[in-house]
Scaffold this motif. Sequence first.
Motif, mmCIF file in Angstrom:
data_model
loop_
_atom_site.group_PDB
_atom_site.id
_atom_site.type_symbol
_atom_site.label_atom_id
_atom_site.label_comp_id
_atom_site.label_asym_id
_atom_site.label_seq_id
_atom_site.Cartn_x
_atom_site.Cartn_y
_atom_site.Cartn_z
ATOM 1 N N ALA A 1 16.857 -50.841 3.528
ATOM 2 C CA ALA A 1 16.894 -52.051 2.691
ATOM 3 C C ALA A 1 15.609 -52.187 1.897
ATOM 4 C CB ALA A 1 17.128 -53.279 3.574
ATOM 5 N N ARG A 2 14.499 -51.872 2.532
ATOM 6 C CA ARG A 2 13.209 -51.963 1.824
ATOM 7 C C ARG A 2 13.143 -50.962 0.678
ATOM 8 N NH1 ARG A 2 8.645 -49.405 1.622
ATOM 9 N NH2 ARG A 2 9.330 -47.862 3.151
ATOM 10 N N LEU A 3 13.601 -49.728 0.924
ATOM 11 C CA LEU A 3 13.573 -48.714 -0.103
ATOM 12 C C LEU A 3 14.476 -49.109 -1.294
ATOM 13 C CD1 LEU A 3 13.669 -45.468 2.086
ATOM 14 C CD2 LEU A 3 11.728 -46.373 0.769
ATOM 15 N N ARG A 4 15.650 -49.648 -1.000
ATOM 16 C CA ARG A 4 16.548 -50.085 -2.072
ATOM 17 C C ARG A 4 15.924 -51.191 -2.897
ATOM 18 N NH1 ARG A 4 22.295 -50.358 1.226
ATOM 19 N NH2 ARG A 4 22.761 -48.093 1.161
ATOM 20 N N SER A 5 15.215 -52.043 -2.183
ATOM 21 C CA SER A 5 14.563 -53.156 -2.887
ATOM 22 C C SER A 5 13.501 -52.646 -3.825
ATOM 23 C CB SER A 5 13.954 -54.119 -1.852
ATOM 24 O OG SER A 5 13.251 -55.143 -2.513
ATOM 25 N N GLU A 6 12.745 -51.659 -3.360
ATOM 26 C CA GLU A 6 11.690 -51.118 -4.194
ATOM 27 C C GLU A 6 12.277 -50.336 -5.385
ATOM 28 O OE1 GLU A 6 9.288 -48.750 -1.686
ATOM 29 O OE2 GLU A 6 8.250 -50.455 -0.729
#
Length: 204
Positions: A196-201
């Motif tokens: 989720a963090r990677l997608r957000s970035e």
Amino acid sequence: MRHTSTRTLAFPCPDVFVVLGVPKVLRRNYLIWEEGQVPTVVIEVTSASSRVEDLGSKKGLYEQLGVREYFLFDPLGDYLKPQLQGFRLTPDGYMRVLGTELASEVLGLRLVTESDGLRLYDIRTGAKLEKYEETMERLRRERERAQLEQARADEESRRAEVERMRADEEARRAEEQRLRADHAEAEIVRLRAELARLRSELGR
């Protein structure tokens, strides 16, 4: 009836005798002049060599000493007629006890001639008293039964210990599986968070 002092008489060793009123301790010999108590009941086993003495001098001596009951038994039935005889002390001396079965009023026992010898029965309960050999055989059987029961108990205890160890092992494995599952679940949660963090970035 006047009794002669026991110190002045030679007391024979009866085949069987019972003394009431003395301490129950192990003795090498029973000496009436030391104990201060003559036998209460005497039983003599009659043979060819003893029959005259049993009905003569011994009977007179026991009567004089005050032995309350005197019984004679001829295991072969060759020397005494009847085979079982008894005498009970009265103020006038020994009185013959009659009957095919004789009772010891002192001991509360019934004396009976049977095919395997002289047997004793409790007058009150009717129970047959064991012979020495029968007691030893019963104790041997009880000992063997106790040993068998102990062996069974030991085997049951061993089986129970094996089952406990097996249960402990299964519980350990289950705990390990739970820990692995918890670890895997935590790892999945961590990876989802990281994804989720990677997608957000990337979406910025």
